[in-house]
Structure formats: structure tokens, C-alpha cells
Scaffold this motif. Structure first.
Motif, PDB file in Angstrom:
ATOM      1  N   ILE A  40       1.300   2.432  -3.095  1.00  0.00           N
ATOM      2  CA  ILE A  40       1.058   2.180  -1.671  1.00  0.00           C
ATOM      3  C   ILE A  40      -0.229   1.406  -1.527  1.00  0.00           C
ATOM      4  N   SER A  41      -0.209   0.327  -0.736  1.00  0.00           N
ATOM      5  CA  SER A  41      -1.420  -0.464  -0.536  1.00  0.00           C
ATOM      6  C   SER A  41      -2.513   0.414   0.055  1.00  0.00           C
ATOM      7  N   LYS A  53      -1.049   3.814  -9.005  1.00  0.00           N
ATOM      8  CA  LYS A  53       0.340   4.239  -8.843  1.00  0.00           C
ATOM      9  C   LYS A  53       0.409   5.761  -8.714  1.00  0.00           C
ATOM     10  N   ILE A  54       1.395   6.189  -7.954  1.00  0.00           N
ATOM     11  CA  ILE A  54       1.647   7.619  -7.796  1.00  0.00           C
ATOM     12  C   ILE A  54       2.878   7.966  -8.625  1.00  0.00           C
ATOM     13  N   THR A  55       2.756   8.991  -9.456  1.00  0.00           N
ATOM     14  CA  THR A  55       3.886   9.473 -10.241  1.00  0.00           C
ATOM     15  C   THR A  55       4.438  10.726  -9.578  1.00  0.00           C
ATOM     16  N   ASP A 157      10.574  -1.767 -16.211  1.00  0.00           N
ATOM     17  CA  ASP A 157      10.781  -0.355 -16.500  1.00  0.00           C
ATOM     18  C   ASP A 157       9.740   0.499 -15.775  1.00  0.00           C
ATOM     19  N   SER A 158       8.748  -0.172 -15.165  1.00  0.00           N
ATOM     20  CA  SER A 158       7.740   0.492 -14.346  1.00  0.00           C
ATOM     21  C   SER A 158       7.136  -0.559 -13.415  1.00  0.00           C
ATOM     22  N   LEU A 163       1.814  -6.844  -9.770  1.00  0.00           N
ATOM     23  CA  LEU A 163       2.389  -6.632  -8.446  1.00  0.00           C
ATOM     24  C   LEU A 163       1.478  -5.759  -7.587  1.00  0.00           C
ATOM     25  N   MET A 164       0.814  -4.812  -8.201  1.00  0.00           N
ATOM     26  CA  MET A 164      -0.052  -3.905  -7.458  1.00  0.00           C
ATOM     27  C   MET A 164      -1.239  -4.635  -6.841  1.00  0.00           C
TER      28      MET A 164
END
Length: 224
Positions: A40-41, A53-55, A157-158, A163-164
């Protein structure tokens, strides 16, 4: 170009989607689930250590704030044959609540990997999504022959870091609102300072210049 029917999907998709679940075939489409990762930005006041990133655990939910972008990844690995093309979208029940797909709407022939959706919460409230929830839809369509330039790059695959870096503060609506608020405060502070300076100048004029003018006027009138 002809789209695959539910019957065709049932016969072809077991070798094209992993894991495959026949119950996810709905009206000539296949429903894809949200995977374990989401990005999420960042909000303006988000600490740097939390901009990651959130897992998600199985069935765990996360909220996308209003005006924020996010990257969502599917739990399924998707394959598209060289003689086919796939189209993707967010399911209507999510779109109707303000979640908009701002990424591409098709999958190239030859693609193999998970799909990443760039989304934007255009609604007024936090938008909650859960791992394993059926959020996306995919349709397959035949090409007239094998494509001579299929996608050869390895699929996702992730969610990759490049991109983030895209949907950060520059594209965040709350960040723009904060900048406008800061600008308004600066203008207000500037106007207040200007008013103080003007008041001081007037006070100086009244205190020092006015007596001089009055004295000059009396001397001038007394000469007649």
C-alpha cells in the motif's frame, strides 16, 4: 477471437492455473484469489521502516485507505498458451465500492506466473481485502494461430521492489491534501506576519513622523 466457455475452461484450466478449483469457474470466467502479499502506498506520516510489503496470513485482512494506491498479487500461478489471450478485471462487488484497477487489462500469450494488480481506493472509506478472497476475474480467448512473439520473460512470483517505488507520496491523494494544508498554513502565517509588520510601520509613522509633519505644518502656517 472467441472466448472460452465454462466447459472449455473446465477442460483446459487444470493445466493452466495452479492451484485449480473448478468451483471458481463462474459464467465463462475464473475467479482468482488474493495472495499473501500486498503493498500500500505510504501515507505522509508513515515511518520509513513501515513502508514495506505486507505479508498476510491465511484469511487475514488489510485495509487500503481512501485515496491510496496498492499492489495486489494473486495466489494462483497463471499460464496463457501461445495461441490464446487472457483478459483480467476486478470483480464488480469490489469496483462498486470504489476499488479501481489502474493496471493493465490483459495477459500476454505465453505468460506464466502470478498476476499483479495495481489498484486505487477511490471510495471515502478504508477498503478491506482478505488473503484467499476471490477478488479478480480472468477470461481466456483464442487467437487465430500461435503468436509469433509470445511473452518470454519470467512472470511474477512476488511484488518486486521496482513496482513498489511507483505509487508513493507523489501519487497519494492524502499527501496532496497535506501539501495543500501546509501551503494554506504558510500563507496564513505569511499574512499574519505581514499584518504585524504593517501595524509596526503604522505605529512608527504615528509616533515619529506625525509630530514632524504637524510641526512643519504649524511653522508653514505661522509664516503667513
Amino acid at each position: 477471437m472467441s472466448f472460452w466457455s465454462s466447459q472449455t475452461l473446465k477442460s483446459h484450466l487444470p493445466s493452466l492455473i495452479e492451484p485449480f478449483n473448478a468451483e471458481q469457474i463462474q459464467s465463462a470466467s475464473y475467479e482468482l484469489c488474493l495472495g499473501e502479499e500486498i503493498y500500500i502506498s505510504a501515507l505522509p506520516d508513515t515511518p520509513l521502516k513501515e513502508r514495506k510489503k505486507i505479508t498476510l496470513r491465511e484469511k487475514e485482512t488489510v485495509a487500503i485507505p481512501p485515496g491510496q494506491f496498492a499492489f495486489l498479487i494473486t495466489s494462483e500461478i497463471i499460464k496463457v498458451p501461445n495461441n490464446a489471450l487472457a483478459f483480467i478485471s476486478i470483480k464488480f462487488k469490489f469496483k462498486s465500492n470504489g476499488l479501481i484497477n489502474v493496471s493493465g487489462f490483459h495477459v500476454d500469450p505465453g505468460y506464466s506466473g502470478k498476476l499483479i494488480f495495481a489498484v486505487y481506493n477511490a471510495g471515502p472509506l478504508n477498503f478491506h481485502v482478505a488473503r484467499g478472497e476471490r477478488v479478480f476475474s480472468i477470461w481466456y480467448a483464442d487467437l487465430d494461430k500461435d503468436d509469433e512473439n509470445p511473452r518470454n520473460k519470467i512472470g511474477y512470483d512476488s511484488i518486486p521492489t521496482d513496482l513498489m517505488n511507483s505509487p508513493d507520496l507523489v501519487s497519494s491523494l492524502p499527501y496532496l491534501v497535506k501539501r495543500l494544508d501546509d501551503l494554506e498554513k504558510k500563507i496564513e502565517n505569511f499574512s499574519f506576519k505581514q499584518a504585524i509588520i504593517f501595524s509596526i510601520v503604522i505605529a512608527v509613522l504615528v509616533t515619529f513622523v506625525k509630530p514632524i509633519i504637524e510641526n512643519v505644518s504649524r511653522n508653514f502656517l505661522g509664516s503667513f
